[in-house]
Motif scaffolding. Sequence first.
Motif, PDB file in Angstrom:
ATOM      1  N   VAL A 119       0.849  -1.190   0.000  1.00 35.42           N
ATOM      2  CA  VAL A 119       0.000   0.000   0.000  1.00 35.42           C
ATOM      3  C   VAL A 119       0.884   1.239   0.000  1.00 35.42           C
ATOM      4  N   VAL A 120       0.664   2.113  -0.973  1.00 27.44           N
ATOM      5  CA  VAL A 120       1.418   3.368  -1.056  1.00 27.44           C
ATOM      6  C   VAL A 120       0.656   4.496  -0.369  1.00 27.44           C
ATOM      7  N   ASP A 121      -0.657   4.553  -0.609  1.00 22.95           N
ATOM      8  CA  ASP A 121      -1.518   5.569   0.013  1.00 22.95           C
ATOM      9  C   ASP A 121      -2.544   4.856   0.888  1.00 22.95           C
ATOM     10  N   PRO A 122      -2.449   4.971   2.219  1.00 21.57           N
ATOM     11  CA  PRO A 122      -3.351   4.226   3.099  1.00 21.57           C
ATOM     12  C   PRO A 122      -4.726   4.863   3.282  1.00 21.57           C
ATOM     13  N   ILE A 168      -7.272  -1.954   2.072  1.00 15.65           N
ATOM     14  CA  ILE A 168      -6.189  -1.479   2.931  1.00 15.65           C
ATOM     15  C   ILE A 168      -6.199  -2.207   4.266  1.00 15.65           C
ATOM     16  N   THR A 169      -7.407  -2.462   4.799  1.00 18.68           N
ATOM     17  CA  THR A 169      -7.511  -3.203   6.056  1.00 18.68           C
ATOM     18  C   THR A 169      -6.993  -4.625   5.893  1.00 18.68           C
ATOM     19  N   ALA A 170      -7.305  -5.246   4.741  1.00 20.84           N
ATOM     20  CA  ALA A 170      -6.872  -6.623   4.504  1.00 20.84           C
ATOM     21  C   ALA A 170      -5.356  -6.725   4.374  1.00 20.84           C
ATOM     22  N   ASP A 196      -3.041 -13.900  -0.494  1.00 22.26           N
ATOM     23  CA  ASP A 196      -3.778 -13.759   0.762  1.00 22.26           C
ATOM     24  C   ASP A 196      -4.724 -12.562   0.703  1.00 22.26           C
ATOM     25  N   LEU A 197      -4.244 -11.487   0.094  1.00 17.86           N
ATOM     26  CA  LEU A 197      -5.069 -10.283  -0.028  1.00 17.86           C
ATOM     27  C   LEU A 197      -6.313 -10.561  -0.851  1.00 17.86           C
ATOM     28  N   LEU A 244     -10.244 -10.321   0.325  1.00 20.92           N
ATOM     29  CA  LEU A 244     -11.131  -9.338  -0.295  1.00 20.92           C
ATOM     30  C   LEU A 244     -12.366  -9.962  -0.922  1.00 20.92           C
ATOM     31  N   VAL A 245     -12.248 -11.173  -1.430  1.00 17.83           N
ATOM     32  CA  VAL A 245     -13.397 -11.842  -2.045  1.00 17.83           C
ATOM     33  C   VAL A 245     -14.556 -11.956  -1.056  1.00 17.83           C
TER      34      VAL A 245
END
Length: 255
Positions: A83-86, A97-99, A110-111, A115-116
Motif C-alpha cells: 500500500v502506497v496511500d493508506p 487497505i484493512t486486509a 492472501d489479499l 477481499l473476495v
Amino acid sequence: MWLLLLLAACTVTVLSCVHLVGVVAAADLSAEDDTRPPDGSVRIGLYETAYLAGGPERVVDLAMVLMAAQRRLHPAHTGWTTVVDPQGRDGMERDLITAVGPDGQCRTGDLRQALVESPAVREIGARLALAGLATPAAVRERAVDAVSRVRRSLLLTVVLLGACLGLGEGGGGQLPAVLSWFSLPLILGSGTLLMSRVDVRPYTRWATPAGREVLREVRIPGPGDERQLLTAVAVSGPSAVPDPLLRAALRAPRR
C-alpha cells in the motif's frame, strides 16, 4: 467383485444426479416466486459491472487495478502487494487497505482471498441480487456444487471400471457384460451434465438474464479516456491489462 464396484458407481451417480435435479427444481421455484421486475434504480458503476461479469474476484481485480493506476497500490509480480496511500476513497478500497494489514504489505494471494469475502464485495452482490441483476450467491453455490458432484461421480465410475479391468474382472468372457453395465452410470451422468448446460447454466452465472442485458449495453471508452482500462478490466478481467507485470501480479494464486 465387479458387481460391488458397479453398485458403488451406480449409487453415487444416481444420488448426484438426483441432487442436481433437486437443486435445479428449487432454483426454478425460487425464480418463479420472485416475479419482481429488475430494479432499474440501482446504480450500475464499474464495481457492479465487474461483479456481473466475473463475480467477487473480478471486483477485486478492478479495485487493485484502479489503485495501481493511481499509484496508490503496488501489486508486484513477485507475489507481494504494498500500500502506497493508506487512505481509502470508498468502502472497497478501505477493505483492501484493512486486509493488507498494519505493515502495509502482504502476499497478493492472501489479499485476494480476504477481499473476495469482504463486506464491500458482499454488499455489491447482495444489492445486485435484490435488484434481480445477479444470481443470489447461495443459489449459485448450490448449482456449482451439484454440477461438480455429477462430474466427480463420472470420474469415480471411470476409476472403478479401470479397477475392474485391472483386477481381471473382465476375464472369462465377462468383459462385454462389465462394459455394458458400467455404461449405464456413464450414460446417466453424461446425459445429466449435457442437460445441465441448458437447465443449470443460468444459475451458475454471476449475472441473471437481466444482468446480462446490462452487460451487453456496456461500452468500453475509446483511447485517451481514463476509464478505458478500468471498464475493460471490469468486463474482461486481468487479460485487458496491457502491463505484463501487473497482469502477473493480479493472477497471483491463492495460498
